[in-house]
Design an enzyme around this catalytic site. Structure first.
Site, PDB file in Angstrom:
ATOM      1  N   SER A 191      32.244  -2.532 -17.711  1.00  0.00           N
ATOM      2  CA  SER A 191      31.300  -3.365 -18.455  1.00  0.00           C
ATOM      3  C   SER A 191      30.242  -3.965 -17.511  1.00  0.00           C
ATOM      4  CB  SER A 191      32.089  -4.443 -19.201  1.00  0.00           C
ATOM      5  OG  SER A 191      31.296  -5.067 -20.154  1.00  0.00           O
TER       6      SER A 191
ATOM      7  N   ASP B 129      31.677   1.150 -29.375  1.00  0.00           N
ATOM      8  CA  ASP B 129      31.211   0.252 -28.328  1.00  0.00           C
ATOM      9  C   ASP B 129      29.683   0.303 -28.311  1.00  0.00           C
ATOM     10  OD1 ASP B 129      30.606  -1.091 -25.991  1.00  0.00           O
ATOM     11  OD2 ASP B 129      31.765   0.205 -24.663  1.00  0.00           O
TER      12      ASP B 129
ATOM     13  N   HIS C 199      35.209  -1.403 -27.027  1.00  0.00           N
ATOM     14  CA  HIS C 199      34.877  -2.116 -25.798  1.00  0.00           C
ATOM     15  C   HIS C 199      36.009  -3.069 -25.405  1.00  0.00           C
ATOM     16  CE1 HIS C 199      32.029  -3.146 -22.685  1.00  0.00           C
ATOM     17  NE2 HIS C 199      32.531  -4.375 -22.737  1.00  0.00           N
TER      18      HIS C 199
END
Ligand SMILES: *[C@@H]1O[C@H](CO)[C@@H](O)[C@H](O)[C@H]1NC(C)=O
Length: 416
Positions: free
Chosen positions: A198, A356, A386
């Site tokens: 991320s 995501d 995610h």
């Protein structure tokens, strides 16, 4: 129970159910568990915003401590039980940046080990490489790959903004790759990785680019492993941003808010960003060449384009690009790097999740790296969402999370 109490109970139950319930795609396993997790995050954020609104504290500080308690609860059993007793760790600093160094159980004398630098996720605002699943995963990597893992606790929002977190990671990376450090820890200079998930994937990609281009760094990363990385802030209407705008864990407005915080932009710009007004076509700084580097209509495989149409605003809000210079800085948005820079980058593993908002960032980067001649392995999780990478410890464990970690470690086993 009197009828009044009954009515109140029913109303409260309905309210809670309404708050917790979120429609999820059919492919998601244990949807109730993901809903609970999402509701937990949302309630922490809402409580934080409320406290900030009441001038009690910055919302980040009120979200941080319950989140850390939660992570502590999830990992405590494992750490105490010493599931991987051979791995030892040391907390130290690299060029002033706090890091935790994990060392594998002693191997045979004279054998060099792998090295991996890990940059945790959390929207450049939350998380620690020492906490939660990050600690578990670093131990697993160290043990299973005979690898020295360095997990970096770069500084976070609101204490700092871009470029500080990037500069922390870059300084730590240079220290990690120094011949002295590698020799002291018996790390093979041809087997060193940079990795992150991320916001950490964003930093890992940016650090990989800067190191590759820096003639002053003799040892380069051999591979980069990026887990659903954040890579650009010019287009918040990619098919994945549109498809997953209300998806659990990371809805679009939260990701855009993280970007605004990271780039030290005015929070009131959020609706402009969501409307792509900040990257209107009538802006001299945003040349057609630059735009082509984030053009999903060209860079995405047809399967992911489906019937989406691009959102290119003509007039928009041209002053934003000047007010927020980070938007065009490749150290913040590595997808914008020119092909010559990408060509020097290490071989890549990129994990993407179907559900995501960041899916297309990762897929576009894979295509751009390939176009520049870099070898790329994409692991696309059809049932992934995610944050799945790392959801491996009970009670917040998901099959897809365990599969994600397994795939990542296996790739490193074969490629690092
Ligand atoms: C986007 O820009 C247009 C043109 O300047 C403006 O009319 C519109 O209100 C803006 N949208 C948002 C959400 O601010």
């Amino acid at each position: 129970m009197g009828w009044k109490a009954l009515v109140v109970t029913v109303l409260l139950t309905v309210a809670v159910a309404y708050y917790v319930y979120k429609p999820l795609p059919d492919a998601i396993e244990k949807p109730w568990k993901l809903m609970m997790l999402d509701a937990l995050f949302r309630s922490m954020m809402h409580l934080g915003f409320l406290k900030e609104w009441l001038h009690l504290s910055h919302y980040i500080s009120s979200v941080k401590s319950p989140m850390e308690n939660l992570e502590g609860f999830v990992t405590s059993s494992e750490s105490k039980g010493g599931v991987i007793p051979g791995v030892k760790f040391t907390d130290t600093t690299f060029a002033g940046v706090p890091v935790r160094v994990y060392e594998p159980p002693a191997g045979g004398e004279g054998h060099l080990r792998r090295g991996l630098m890990y940059l945790h996720g959390g929207g450049w605002a939350f998380g620690s490489g020492k906490a939660g699943a990050y600690d578990s995963i670093s131990r697993m990597i160290s043990d299973e790959l005979n690898c020295v893992v360095v997990s970096v606790d770069y500084r976070l929002y609101p204490a700092v903004h871009f470029p500080e977190p990037f500069l922390d990671c870059f300084a730590a990376a240079k220290h990690f790759l120094s011949p002295e450090f590698l020799a002291r820890y018996a790390i093979d200079p041809e087997r060193v990785a940079v990795s992150g998930d991320s916001a950490g994937g964003n930093l890992a990609a940016a650090v990989a680019q800067e190191i590759s281009a820096d003639d002053g760094v003799p040892v380069k990363f051999s591979v980069q492993a990026l887990i659903y990385p954040v890579l650009q802030a010019l287009d918040f209407s990619t098919p994945s941003y549109v498809q997953n705008q209300n998806m659990a864990v990371l809805p679009r407005h939260t990701m855009v808010m993280f970007w605004l915080q990271y780039l030290n932009a005015d929070p009131s710009l959020l609706p402009q960003f969501i409307a792509n007004n900040h990257s209107a076509s009538r802006q001299s700084a945003l040349t057609p060449e630059l735009r082509s580097r984030v053009d999903w209509t060209v860079l995405l495989p047809p399967k992911f384009k489906k019937n989406h149409t691009p959102l290119v605003v003509e007039k928009g809000c041209p002053e934003v690009l000047k007010k927020v210079p980070g938007l065009l800085d490749t150290r913040a948005a590595p997808l914008l790097a020119e092909a010559a820079v990408l060509a020097k980058c290490p071989r890549a593993y990129i994990m993407t999740c179907e559900y995501d908002v960041l899916r297309d960032d990762g897929l576009m980067y894979a295509q751009r790296l390939r176009d520049a001649g870099v070898s790329v392995s994409v692991e696309h999780l059809e049932d992934g969402f995610h944050g799945a990478f790392g959801l491996i410890n009970w009670p917040m464990d998901f099959e897809v999370g365990k599969r994600a970690v397994r795939s990542y470690i296996t790739w490193l086993q074969n490629n690092l």
